[in-house]
Motif scaffolding. Structure first.
Motif, PDB file in Angstrom:
ATOM      1  N   VAL A   1       0.825  -1.206   0.000  1.00  0.00           N
ATOM      2  CA  VAL A   1       0.000   0.000   0.000  1.00  0.00           C
ATOM      3  C   VAL A   1       0.862   1.260   0.000  1.00  0.00           C
ATOM      4  N   ALA A   2       1.965   1.250   0.725  1.00  0.00           N
ATOM      5  CA  ALA A   2       2.847   2.420   0.772  1.00  0.00           C
ATOM      6  C   ALA A   2       3.440   2.701  -0.609  1.00  0.00           C
ATOM      7  N   VAL A   3       3.822   1.655  -1.326  1.00  0.00           N
ATOM      8  CA  VAL A   3       4.383   1.842  -2.673  1.00  0.00           C
ATOM      9  C   VAL A   3       3.317   2.382  -3.609  1.00  0.00           C
ATOM     10  N   LEU A   4       2.106   1.857  -3.496  1.00  0.00           N
ATOM     11  CA  LEU A   4       0.999   2.332  -4.322  1.00  0.00           C
ATOM     12  C   LEU A   4       0.706   3.814  -4.047  1.00  0.00           C
ATOM     13  N   LEU A   5       0.658   4.196  -2.770  1.00  0.00           N
ATOM     14  CA  LEU A   5       0.407   5.598  -2.423  1.00  0.00           C
ATOM     15  C   LEU A   5       1.544   6.499  -2.906  1.00  0.00           C
ATOM     16  N   ALA A   6       2.786   6.034  -2.790  1.00  0.00           N
ATOM     17  CA  ALA A   6       3.925   6.824  -3.264  1.00  0.00           C
ATOM     18  C   ALA A   6       3.812   7.056  -4.771  1.00  0.00           C
ATOM     19  N   PHE A   7       3.416   6.038  -5.511  1.00  0.00           N
ATOM     20  CA  PHE A   7       3.228   6.173  -6.952  1.00  0.00           C
ATOM     21  C   PHE A   7       2.130   7.192  -7.263  1.00  0.00           C
ATOM     22  N   ILE A   8       1.022   7.105  -6.535  1.00  0.00           N
ATOM     23  CA  ILE A   8      -0.088   8.043  -6.745  1.00  0.00           C
ATOM     24  C   ILE A   8       0.356   9.473  -6.448  1.00  0.00           C
ATOM     25  N   VAL A   9       1.112   9.672  -5.369  1.00  0.00           N
ATOM     26  CA  VAL A   9       1.591  11.012  -5.012  1.00  0.00           C
ATOM     27  C   VAL A   9       2.482  11.566  -6.120  1.00  0.00           C
ATOM     28  N   VAL A  10       3.403  10.760  -6.604  1.00  0.00           N
ATOM     29  CA  VAL A  10       4.309  11.216  -7.665  1.00  0.00           C
ATOM     30  C   VAL A  10       3.517  11.599  -8.912  1.00  0.00           C
ATOM     31  N   MET A  11       2.554  10.780  -9.290  1.00  0.00           N
ATOM     32  CA  MET A  11       1.757  11.071 -10.481  1.00  0.00           C
ATOM     33  C   MET A  11       0.928  12.350 -10.300  1.00  0.00           C
ATOM     34  N   ARG A  12       0.378  12.555  -9.104  1.00  0.00           N
ATOM     35  CA  ARG A  12      -0.436  13.749  -8.851  1.00  0.00           C
ATOM     36  C   ARG A  12       0.425  15.013  -8.816  1.00  0.00           C
ATOM     37  N   LEU A  13       1.631  14.924  -8.284  1.00  0.00           N
ATOM     38  CA  LEU A  13       2.493  16.099  -8.184  1.00  0.00           C
ATOM     39  C   LEU A  13       3.131  16.468  -9.518  1.00  0.00           C
ATOM     40  N   ARG A  14       3.121  15.570 -10.486  1.00  0.00           N
ATOM     41  CA  ARG A  14       3.673  15.869 -11.802  1.00  0.00           C
ATOM     42  C   ARG A  14       2.752  16.771 -12.615  1.00  0.00           C
TER      43      ARG A  14
END
Length: 68
Positions: free
Chosen positions: A6-19
């Motif tokens: 779940v942490a990896v999934l959330l990190a991916f989502i954060v990176v995509m949203r901040l781009r």
């Protein structure tokens, strides 16, 4: 069986949203990003990675406060 951390999934989502461009974000979109980042912090905090980040930040803050 595929398992997703779940942490990896959330990190991916954060990176995509901040781009995304800042102008394209609504206030609700920004609030949702903050909630996701907080959830990621809660998941990472008790891990070895979270403790390492805490130690680095503690040393950084101590170095800055000692410089003054």
């Amino acid at each position: 069986m595929l398992t997703i951390n779940v942490a990896v999934l959330l990190a991916f989502i954060v990176v995509m949203r901040l781009r995304r461009r800042t102008q394209a974000r609504s206030r609700m979109d920004e609030k949702f990003t903050v909630v996701i980042v907080l959830a990621l912090g809660v998941l990472i905090a008790p891990t070895d990675l979270g403790q390492g980040i805490l130690n680095v930040l503690t040393q950084l803050v101590q170095g800055i406060s000692d410089a003054h």
